[in-house]
Design an enzyme around this catalytic site. Structure first.
Site, PDB file in Angstrom:
ATOM      1  N   SER A   1     -48.190 122.646 -32.046  1.00 42.90           N
ATOM      2  CA  SER A   1     -47.138 121.672 -31.756  1.00 42.90           C
ATOM      3  C   SER A   1     -47.377 120.319 -32.425  1.00 42.90           C
ATOM      4  O   SER A   1     -48.510 119.912 -32.666  1.00 42.90           O
ATOM      5  CB  SER A   1     -46.925 121.447 -30.260  1.00 42.90           C
TER       6      SER A   1
ATOM      7  N   ASP B   1     -65.608 127.503 -19.431  1.00 43.13           N
ATOM      8  CA  ASP B   1     -66.996 127.657 -19.884  1.00 43.13           C
ATOM      9  C   ASP B   1     -67.409 129.103 -19.691  1.00 43.13           C
ATOM     10  O   ASP B   1     -66.932 129.784 -18.764  1.00 43.13           O
ATOM     11  CB  ASP B   1     -67.944 126.760 -19.090  1.00 43.13           C
TER      12      ASP B   1
ATOM     13  N   PRO C   1     -72.718 128.963 -27.175  1.00 39.03           N
ATOM     14  CA  PRO C   1     -71.577 128.671 -26.297  1.00 39.03           C
ATOM     15  C   PRO C   1     -71.752 129.196 -24.883  1.00 39.03           C
ATOM     16  O   PRO C   1     -70.960 128.837 -23.994  1.00 39.03           O
ATOM     17  CB  PRO C   1     -70.416 129.364 -26.999  1.00 39.03           C
TER      18      PRO C   1
END
Length: 803
Positions: free
Chosen positions: A273, A348, A472
């Site tokens: 967007s 997470d 991560p």
């Protein structure tokens, strides 16, 4: 919905032939062939009742209005719905409840099949229409559990929100019951039956629309963890800010993995967007301006529905997500607003392998499958979220259990926020509306009637000190890793800005910068490349006074500044490479404009493809993971391609340049210009059905734009003709100097009914940069929305009258 779930699942060469993948042993082929034949036979039998969808008859606007479900309505007072020539409704109601009911009625009538499919995805019930193919997709969706927070969200609703949602739901269910007599053509084809909706269904669909765009990159990186070089890949992903949120038409094959990936990419609320706000002092009309264009799937029907409305509390025009009772972007008499995805990390990943068994709960879920026996799967949850690696479509290492903790599983309240935002009378009320808004995180921009503009961060996020530098996946047994989730931040804790000195604001999913003198806390790591943001600001700076026409032109702009700079840098490196002569001729002086009739972007994209693959091969990343992972994203290309190329030994660098130039030159000779390769397909989402999909293509045409141009028509590495299936799929411009100066257009049309005159009638407008006016003044509405449907409470003798 099924459209995004299945989009972009075929890899084709320049002649349009589908690639078959790796060779198999003959015995395996035989077994697979037998299974395929049995599946196709059952599918053929199932599809016989759906012939109406394969060859839909033409239906006029008048015919669609003639069957509008207007009988037996539980209204409090009469309601008037006015329609324009594009089947956009403008609803006038004497009570808020009746407005909500009429909105639900309109949604159910125009988008009944689409909403039914959205619910199936949100509830993990795709196999009920897709059969065993979707079994593992459903298991993954049941684990994600989009409806998990629904009971608590509903319990906390303010009375006015509850009343509005329940009335909207009543209208949607009235239209659903009416559809039982003549269901949409897709129902027979897919084996669907009309089924009532609940508030839990609506909340689950809202959470589906709010998925975290970071999931795709997280899941692709999980497949790499433990492999040699993962630490370097993760570090480079952090540096590039790479995002894997945008599906490319050339990417993937027709597999459950591809379907699951495309669901997450195609429904993330405003996954891309652009939004721009212009203060009155910079406006050519004397009023503040706002322009917004959300980026999502380009399949039809569009995810958005344009509406106008007026009741005691609401007076607005704008775009609603099909099946949800909120305006995502729009205009009321005081304020116009739009938004872009922040790309903030609302999730997470936690390794829960070392949790005590007592902290892991499990239950069995039954998956119903069309033309196939039901099956069961296990879903396990922890205090840190569901264990997503139990899904076969989410990669993991042996013995490892990884949970996903997501704000979408918390009882945040987006519906109340957006209902209040639609009633806001100034920037302060608009900003206050987003307290408690959760997913997906949005940059919200507004422009007000008093000439002011502003921007805020609408999100609920963990109070993180930062993001892991090496992996991560966090350790659920580490209190420091879980502590940020004990305090959640929302819009009241995040920066905002009002009346910037430049008099303009722009947002394009870029990396967050300080707002109003405040530096935001750590919000995320994976953002869009700054190309669109840079271009939007350049276009605004070029005008001392900006007009609505300028903003409409901005929304169709196809220039990429970073592509121009990268092309010039590559030409310098190719100066002494004879094989590059055709490329150099095409690229000389290129300004980065991806016009459909330009040859330069074609040369650039072919060169980029072969150079990226060559560099990946040089670094041992030439397999499927490398070709489809973050390294092929635009962020990675702009950050690392020149650096990696220059780091090669001179001989190997020269060989890579020669080979890539020769291959790209051969590809270039096969096509005329960018539009010859980059295509815009007008197609119902049923185009993704095997065998029968081609029957749902209504057109195919050249289109400009690219991954990060303001007019976004996304793609991956270009190897030949392809369809852009993700991009700028709706546009909005409002001028606050005039209540009637509001323009909207959809890529597609208002009506989801196959064969309807309003199914794809806005595509020509979209292609030509034109739009439909949605006014606010009653007299203008009456003049421009000439068709009238009058709804009366069921107790009155005449339930509906039309003229």
């Amino acid at each position: 919905m099924l459209g995004p779930a299945m989009q972009g699942t075929g890899t084709r060469d320049a002649r349009g032939r589908t690639a078959k993948g790796m060779r198999r042993q003959p015995a395996t082929l035989s077994r697979r062939a037998r299974r395929l034949a049995r599946t196709l036979l059952l599918a053929a039998l199932a599809l016989l009742p759906g012939c109406a969808a394969l060859a839909p008859r033409a239906v006029t606007i008048e015919q669609r209005l003639a069957v509008f479900p207007a009988e037996g309505l539980p209204l409090e007072r009469p309601v008037t719905i006015r329609w324009n020539d594009h089947l956009v409704p403008w609803i006038e109601a004497e009570t808020d409840r009746d407005l909500a009911f009429a909105l639900g009625l309109v949604h159910g009538h125009l988008r009944g099949a689409q909403i039914a499919l959205l619910r199936l995805v949100a509830r993990g019930r795709l196999a009920e229409v897709a059969g065993p193919f979707a079994t593992e997709v459903d298991h993954a969706l049941r684990i994600l559990d989009f409806g998990r927070a629904a009971p608590e969200v509903e319990r906390r609703w303010p009375a006015d929100t509850r009343a509005f949602v329940e009335a909207f739901l009543a209208g949607l269910n009235h239209a659903t019951r009416a559809a039982a007599r003549r269901p949409p053509p897709e129902f027979a084809l897919l084996g669907l039956a009309p089924e009532p909706y609940t508030t839990a269904d609506l909340l689950a669909m809202g959470r589906l629309a709010g998925t975290d765009v970071n999931w795709l990159l997280y899941f692709s990186l999980l497949a790499e963890r433990g492999n040699p070089g993962f630490a370097r890949l993760w570090q480079r992903a952090l540096e590039a800010g790479a995002s894997a949120a945008e599906p490319a038409a050339q990417e993937g094959t027709a597999t459950p993995h591809a379907a699951f990936r495309a669901i997450l990419a195609g429904t993330a609320s405003r996954a891309g967007s652009n939004t721009v706000a212009v203060a009155a002092r910079r406006s050519a009309t004397g009023g503040a301006l706002l322009a917004s264009d959300p980026h999502l799937s380009l399949n039809l029907p569009n995810l958005w529905l344009a509406v106008g409305m007026r009741s005691p509390s609401f007076h607005a025009v704008g775009l609603m997500v099909a099946g949800l009772p909120i305006l995502g972007l729009g205009r009321n008499p005081h304020l116009a607003w739009g938004g872009t995805n922040m790309r903030a990390a609302s999730s997470d990943l936690f390794d829960v392998s070392r949790l005590p068994p007592a902290e892991i709960r499990e239950h069995r879920v039954t998956l119903r499958r069309r033309l196939w026996p039901d099956t069961e799967r296990t879903v396990r949850t922890t205090p840190h979220g569901p264990i997503v690696t139990d899904a076969s479509l989410v990669p993991s290492r042996p013995g490892e259990a990884i949970a996903l903790r997501w704000i979408g599983h918390e009882p945040t309240d987006e519906i109340t926020s957006l209902l209040r935002a639609a009633r806001a009378r100034d920037g302060a009320e608009f900003r206050a509306a987003f307290a408690g808004f959760g997913v997906s995180p949005q940059n919200m921009l507004w422009a007000s009637r008093d000439g002011r503009i502003g921007r805020l961060m609408a999100a609920t996020l963990p109070s993180r000190p930062g993001f892991p530098a090496e992996d991560p996946v966090l350790d659920a047994a580490d209190p420091a890793a879980t502590a940020p989730w004990s305090r959640l931040l929302d819009s009241r804790d995040l920066p905002f800005v009002e009346d910037p000195p430049e008099g303009v604001l722009a947002s394009a999913n870029e990396r967050p910068e300080p707002l109003g003198g405040r530096v935001p806390p750590p919000l995320g790591v994976f953002f869009s490349d700054g190309d669109r943001f840079e271009r939007l600001h350049a276009l605004l700076a070029a005008r001392e006074r900006v007009s609505p026409a300028d903003l409409m032109a901005l929304q169709t702009d196809t220039l990429s500044p970073k592509a121009a700079r990268l092309a010039a840098a590559l030409l310098r490196r190719l100066r002494d490479v004879p094989e590059a002569a055709p490329l150099a001729a095409a690229l000389a002086g290129w300004d980065g404009d991806y016009r459909a009739d330009a040859r330069a972007p074609l040369a650039f994209e072919f060169l980029i493809r072969h150079l990226v693959l060559a560099v990946l091969a040089e670094n041992g990343r030439d397999g499927a993971a490398g070709r489809r992972g973050p390294e092929t994203q635009w962020n990675f290309i702009t950050t690392f391609l020149l650096r990696d190329l220059d780091a090669l030994p001179p001989g190997r660098r020269a060989a890579a340049l020669r080979d890539a130039a020769a291959r790209a030159s051969r590809d270039l000779a096969r096509f005329r210009d960018w539009g010859d390769v980059h295509r815009l397909r007008v197609a119902h989402w049923l185009v993704n059905l095997p065998v029968l999909g081609g029957a749902f293509v209504q057109g195919d045409a050249p289109v400009g734009g690219s991954r990060e141009t303001p007019m976004k028509t996304s793609h991956g590495l270009v190897e030949g003709r392809h369809a852009a299936t993700f991009g700028s799929m709706a546009r909005h411009v409002s001028d606050l100097s005039d209540p009637d100066a509001n323009w909207f257009v959809l890529y597609g049309g208002q009506d989801g009914w196959l064969g309807s005159a309003a199914f794809a009638d806005q595509v020509p407008l979209w292609r030509e940069g034109r739009a439909i006016r949605l006014p606010l003044r009653p007299e203008t509405v009456a003049a421009e929305f000439p068709r009238v449907t009058r709804l009366a409470p069921a107790a009155q003798p005449t339930a509906a009258a039309r003229r």
